[in-house]
Design an enzyme around this catalytic site. Structure first.
Site, PDB file in Angstrom:
ATOM      1  N   LYS A 111     132.699 -35.194  49.853  1.00  0.00           N
ATOM      2  CA  LYS A 111     131.689 -34.391  49.149  1.00  0.00           C
ATOM      3  C   LYS A 111     132.401 -33.666  48.002  1.00  0.00           C
ATOM      4  CE  LYS A 111     127.912 -31.367  50.469  1.00  0.00           C
ATOM      5  NZ  LYS A 111     126.872 -32.035  49.694  1.00  0.00           N
TER       6      LYS A 111
HETATM    7  N1  PPE Z   1     123.684 -36.822  50.575  1.00  0.00           N
HETATM    8  C1  PPE Z   1     124.192 -36.105  49.553  1.00  0.00           C
HETATM    9  C2  PPE Z   1     124.646 -36.822  48.342  1.00  0.00           C
HETATM   10  C3  PPE Z   1     124.295 -34.716  49.672  1.00  0.00           C
HETATM   11  O1  PPE Z   1     124.796 -34.018  48.661  1.00  0.00           O
HETATM   12  C4  PPE Z   1     123.836 -34.077  50.834  1.00  0.00           C
HETATM   13  C5  PPE Z   1     123.921 -32.577  50.981  1.00  0.00           C
HETATM   14  C6  PPE Z   1     123.309 -34.865  51.879  1.00  0.00           C
HETATM   15  C7  PPE Z   1     123.262 -36.232  51.717  1.00  0.00           C
HETATM   16  C8  PPE Z   1     122.845 -34.273  53.173  1.00  0.00           C
HETATM   17  O2  PPE Z   1     123.919 -33.866  53.994  1.00  0.00           O
HETATM   18  P1  PPE Z   1     123.760 -32.674  55.040  1.00  0.00           P
HETATM   19  O3  PPE Z   1     123.556 -31.441  54.235  1.00  0.00           O
HETATM   20  O4  PPE Z   1     125.003 -32.679  55.800  1.00  0.00           O
HETATM   21  O5  PPE Z   1     122.566 -32.994  55.855  1.00  0.00           O
HETATM   22  N2  PPE Z   1     123.769 -31.864  49.773  1.00  0.00           N
HETATM   23  C9  PPE Z   1     124.171 -30.476  49.691  1.00  0.00           C
HETATM   24  C10 PPE Z   1     124.206 -29.986  48.258  1.00  0.00           C
HETATM   25  C11 PPE Z   1     122.904 -29.925  47.571  1.00  0.00           C
HETATM   26  C12 PPE Z   1     123.003 -29.242  46.217  1.00  0.00           C
HETATM   27  O6  PPE Z   1     122.047 -29.367  45.461  1.00  0.00           O
HETATM   28  O7  PPE Z   1     124.001 -28.586  45.921  1.00  0.00           O
HETATM   29  C13 PPE Z   1     123.318 -29.596  50.582  1.00  0.00           C
HETATM   30  O8  PPE Z   1     122.234 -29.981  50.998  1.00  0.00           O
HETATM   31  O9  PPE Z   1     123.772 -28.495  50.875  1.00  0.00           O
END
Ligand code: PPE
Length: 304
Positions: free
Chosen positions: A159
C-alpha cells in the site's frame, strides 16, 4: 473533504501538536512517493472506543514496507500502543486513522536505502467516503481508461503512497464524466478494484471478487466480508471478472476501510439497481460487527 482537525499527531515516537506535525520540503517520500501507509477506522463500541483489526493493519503496513526495503524503527507492539494512545488523547470516539511510513529528509536520488525511515500516525473524524446516500442507495461507477498498475510495475500488494497516482487518474477521469467512482481493470482487461476499494459482485446467490494476483489489495474489509458471507452461508469465489460480468451482476458493491460497504447501482450506465438482499445482509452484519455488536466478531474490535 476538508480534514477535521484534532489535537495531536504521533511522529517518530512523540505526540506533537496538530499544527507542528510538519516535514522538510526535501523529504524523499514527497519527491518520489517512497512511502507506505494504512487506513484504519476506530468505532464506538459498547465497551468503549475500539480500533477495527488494528493488529492486522499494522502487519500489512510492515509487509508494505518490506517490499520497499524499509525497516520500520518501531515494533508492531509499539505502533499498536501508539495508535491506541493517539485515539485516546484526541478524545474521539470514532475516527479514521492514517499511519504513514516514509523515506525522510537527508538523501535525494533514487537509491533510498540510506534515507531515514520516518513514521507518523494521525487520526481525524472522517464521514462516509462515498456519501451517506451512496451507502443507502448505491453509487454510479464507470470503468476507467487507466489500467491498474501491476505487480511488475508497482506491486499493488504494497500500500505505497506512489501507487495512488494511478488511483487519482482513474478517480478524476470518472468524476469529470459525472460518475461517483471508478472501476479499474488490469493490463489483461480483468477487473481489479476501485481506486481505494475492493469490489464484489453477486450472481445467482454466489459472491465473486477478483483475486489478489489480478491486482486487488488484500483488503481487511474484503477479508471480513468473506468471513461474514461464509458464516451467513454464501459461497465466495475469487476469480477473474470482466466488465460485462459487472453489467450482468444481480448485485455489486465496493468495500474498504474508508468506504466501508458501498453498493454499486450502475456500471457504465448498465443498471444493476438498488442495493440487493445479499449486499444489505452483509452491510447489516458488517456495520454491527465494526461497532462491536456481534459476539462472533468481537476480536476484530481492539479496545483503546
Ligand atoms: N484496494 C485499494 C486500492 C485500497 O486503497 C483500499 C483501502 C482497499 C482496497 C480496501 O482495503 P481495506 O481498507 O483493508 O479494506 N484504501 C484506503 C485509502 C483510501 C483513501 O482514499 O485514502 C482506505 O480505505 O483507508
Amino acid at each position: 473533504m476538508p480534514i477535521q482537525e484534532v489535537k495531536k499527531i504521533w511522529m517518530n515516537g512523540k505526540m506533537v501538536d496538530w499544527h507542528d506535525a510538519t516535514i522538510h520540503v526535501l523529504t524523499h517520500g514527497l519527491h518520489y512517493g517512497s512511502g507506505v501507509f494504512e487506513g484504519i477506522r476506530a468505532y464506538k463500541t459498547p465497551e468503549g472506543t475500539a480500533v477495527f483489526r488494528l493488529t492486522d493493519h499494522i502487519k500489512r503496513l510492515r509487509n508494505s514496507a518490506k517490499i520497499y526495503f524499509m525497516d520500520i524503527p518501531f515494533t508492531d507492539e509499539e505502533l499498536i500502543a501508539a495508535t491506541k494512545e493517539l485515539v485516546k488523547v484526541n478524545e474521539v470516539d470514532s475516527c479514521y486513522i492514517r499511519p504513514l511510513v516514509y523515506r525522510g529528509y537527508g538523501e535525494m536520488g533514487l537509491n533510498p536505502l540510506n534515507a531515514d525511515v520516518d513514521v507518523s500516525i494521525a487520526c481525524w473524524p472522517w464521514g462516509a467516503y462515498l456519501g451517506e446516500e451512496g451507502i443507502k442507495h448505491g453509487i454510479r461507477a464507470k470503468v476507467s481508461s487507466y489500467r491498474r498498475i501491476d505487480a511488475n510495475v508497482l506491486p499493488p500488494a504494497s500500500k505505497a503512497t506512489g501507487n495512488y497516482l494511478n488511483s487519482i487518474l482513474a478517480k478524476v477521469e470518472v468524476i469529470h464524466s459525472g460518475y461517483d467512482e471508478a472501476v479499474m481493470l488490469n493490463a489483461h482487461g480483468y477487473v481489479t478494484d476501485g481506486p481505494g476499494e475492493n469490489i464484489f459482485m453477486v450472481k445467482d446467490g454466489v459472491l465473486y471478487t477478483p483475486p489478489t494476483h489480478a491486482g486487488a489489495l488484500e483488503g481487511l474489509t474484503r477479508d471480513s466480508l468473506i468471513t461474514i458471507a461464509n458464516d451467513l452461508g454464501y459461497a465466495v469465489v475469487e476469480d477473474n471478472l470482466v466488465r460485462s460480468d459487472l453489467y450482468l451482476a444481480d448485485e455489486a458493491f465496493f468495500s474498504g476501510t474508508a468506504a466501508e460497504v458501498v453498493p454499486i447501482r450502475e456500471v457504465d450506465d448498465r443498471v444493476i439497481g438498488e442495493p440487493g438482499p445479499i449486499t444489505k445482509a452483509l452491510q447489516d452484519v458488517f456495520f454491527k460487527a465494526m461497532k462491536g455488536e456481534v459476539d462472533e466478531y468481537k476480536d476484530w474490535c481492539e479496545l483503546v
